[in-house]
Design an enzyme around this catalytic site. Structure first.
Site, PDB file in Angstrom:
ATOM      1  N   SER A 225      38.328 -19.514  15.300  1.00  0.00           N
ATOM      2  CA  SER A 225      38.911 -19.326  16.446  1.00  0.00           C
ATOM      3  C   SER A 225      38.086 -18.545  17.571  1.00  0.00           C
ATOM      4  CB  SER A 225      39.239 -17.620  15.512  1.00  0.00           C
ATOM      5  OG  SER A 225      39.586 -16.813  17.126  1.00  0.00           O
TER       6      SER A 225
ATOM      7  N   TYR B 259      50.652 -12.279   9.270  1.00  0.00           N
ATOM      8  CA  TYR B 259      49.912 -11.078   9.436  1.00  0.00           C
ATOM      9  C   TYR B 259      51.115 -10.511  11.089  1.00  0.00           C
ATOM     10  CZ  TYR B 259      47.297 -11.995   5.958  1.00  0.00           C
ATOM     11  OH  TYR B 259      46.423 -12.376   4.991  1.00  0.00           O
ATOM     12  N   LYS B 260      51.655 -10.476  11.577  1.00  0.00           N
ATOM     13  CA  LYS B 260      52.098 -10.127  13.291  1.00  0.00           C
ATOM     14  C   LYS B 260      53.541  -9.446  12.885  1.00  0.00           C
ATOM     15  CE  LYS B 260      49.754 -13.983  16.442  1.00  0.00           C
ATOM     16  NZ  LYS B 260      50.505 -14.825  17.553  1.00  0.00           N
TER      17      LYS B 260
ATOM     18  N   ASP C   6      51.547 -12.060  23.178  1.00  0.00           N
ATOM     19  CA  ASP C   6      51.676 -13.084  23.018  1.00  0.00           C
ATOM     20  C   ASP C   6      52.630 -13.707  23.875  1.00  0.00           C
ATOM     21  OD1 ASP C   6      50.087 -14.201  20.314  1.00  0.00           O
ATOM     22  OD2 ASP C   6      51.316 -13.993  19.335  1.00  0.00           O
TER      23      ASP C   6
ATOM     24  N   GLY D 122      58.552 -17.189  13.621  1.00  0.00           N
ATOM     25  CA  GLY D 122      57.437 -16.327  12.610  1.00  0.00           C
ATOM     26  C   GLY D 122      57.359 -15.640  14.076  1.00  0.00           C
TER      27      GLY D 122
ATOM     28  N   PRO E 288      52.233 -23.227  12.201  1.00  0.00           N
ATOM     29  CA  PRO E 288      50.829 -23.622  12.153  1.00  0.00           C
ATOM     30  C   PRO E 288      50.511 -25.608  11.932  1.00  0.00           C
ATOM     31  CG  PRO E 288      51.033 -23.121   9.866  1.00  0.00           C
ATOM     32  CD  PRO E 288      52.444 -22.091  10.854  1.00  0.00           C
TER      33      PRO E 288
ATOM     34  N   GLN F 230      46.522 -14.476  26.269  1.00  0.00           N
ATOM     35  CA  GLN F 230      46.703 -13.322  25.692  1.00  0.00           C
ATOM     36  C   GLN F 230      45.625 -12.872  24.878  1.00  0.00           C
ATOM     37  OE1 GLN F 230      46.150 -13.262  22.887  1.00  0.00           O
ATOM     38  NE2 GLN F 230      44.511 -14.408  22.066  1.00  0.00           N
TER      39      GLN F 230
END
Length: 283
Positions: free
Chosen positions: A19, A71-72, A108, A134, A199, A254
């Site tokens: 990341s 995990y959002k 986002d 998701g 993903p 974001q």
């Protein structure tokens, strides 16, 4: 010598070794003369569950964290969300810790809107095939609705999850047509835009979410994945002549919007882009 940073931030997620978000926030801090420490917090690497990592952040001195896959939606249940739109989305990617407890935001949503507008201006999204319902998929779907999409066709391996989101989108935007399709290829038939919010295509999740031949006839596409920037999906789309909106644009915006929450300090966005591009890949 004082090694305490001016701002302590973190990112909770899986598969985040590459990341660039830590770098973005360190560069944002440098623009403002602030030292930023931005930690990667991977629950399985820390030997902790997501809940315990999240719950310890305030005590460990974090001003805020970003939250990414997967995990959002879980994070949204652990914070106060003041914005009714973000409550409707049901996912947060930015959290601030304070005396009143953790507060959640969704950059986002705003980041995708900025990325879309940057390439397509005020052009309406049209009919859109959206793969993945998701956390990021939810944010993108609500952004599409706010920008006047004619129809959103949802695709997810978990059909019940897609049906639930479809009902929530219809409730939030009564004039919007929302359907659920069994496959991405079926949803893409006759669509103007095709979006990947899974993903698939990310480092560690190789592949593409939709067959290349199914892209024919669409006019634009977006991939939420940005590591790598040129995913197989986007390469297929470019060859098919679609206007490509890279996941890098969502990553950038974001992050800029999260910085505003974390620090409330201004940014020279053009200079930040240059610094990100010039910086070497992080270990």
């Amino acid at each position: 010598m004082n090694d305490t940073p001016d701002l302590l931030l973190g990112l909770i997620g899986d598969n985040i070794a590459r990341s660039r978000t830590p770098l973005l926030h360190r560069l944002a801090g440098a623009q403002n003369g602030k030292t930023v420490r931005y930690d990667r917090l991977v629950p399985k690497d820390m030997g902790e569950a997501f809940d315990s990592v999240f719950d310890a952040c305030a005590a460990r001195g974090y001003r805020g964290i970003n939250v990414t896959y997967p995990y959002k939606e879980r994070a949204a249940k652990k914070v106060t969300v003041e914005d009714p739109l973000v409550r409707a989305i049901g996912a947060v990617n930015t959290v601030l810790f304070g005396p009143e407890g953790p507060r959640g935001f969704n950059t986002d949503y705003s980041g995708f809107t900025a990325a879309y507008r940057g390439l397509r201006g005020d052009t309406a999204p049209g009919t859109v095939c959206l793969i993945g319902t998701g956390g990021v998929g939810r944010a993108v779907a609500f952004a599409l609705a706010s920008m006047g999409a004619a129809e959103i066709r949802l695709v997810d391996r978990d059909a019940a999850k897609a049906q639930t989101m479809a009902a929530e989108l219809r409730a939030a935007s009564p004039g919007l047509r929302v359907t659920v399709a069994a496959t991405a290829e079926a949803a893409a038939r006759g669509a103007d835009g095709i979006i990947n919010c899974t993903p698939v295509g990310m480092v560690g999740y190789e592949g593409t979410p939709i067959e290349a031949q199914a892209l024919t006839g669409a006019t634009w596409c977006f991939d939420a994945v940005y590591t790598p920037v040129d995913t197989p999906f986007l390469c297929d789309a470019a060859r098919a002549g679609l206007t490509v909106i890279s996941g890098y644009e969502l990553f950038f915006y974001q992050g800029v919007h999260a910085w505003a929450h974390f620090a409330g300090l201004p940014l020279d966005e053009a200079a930040l882009r240059r610094s990100l591009l010039d910086a070497p890949a992080e270990a």
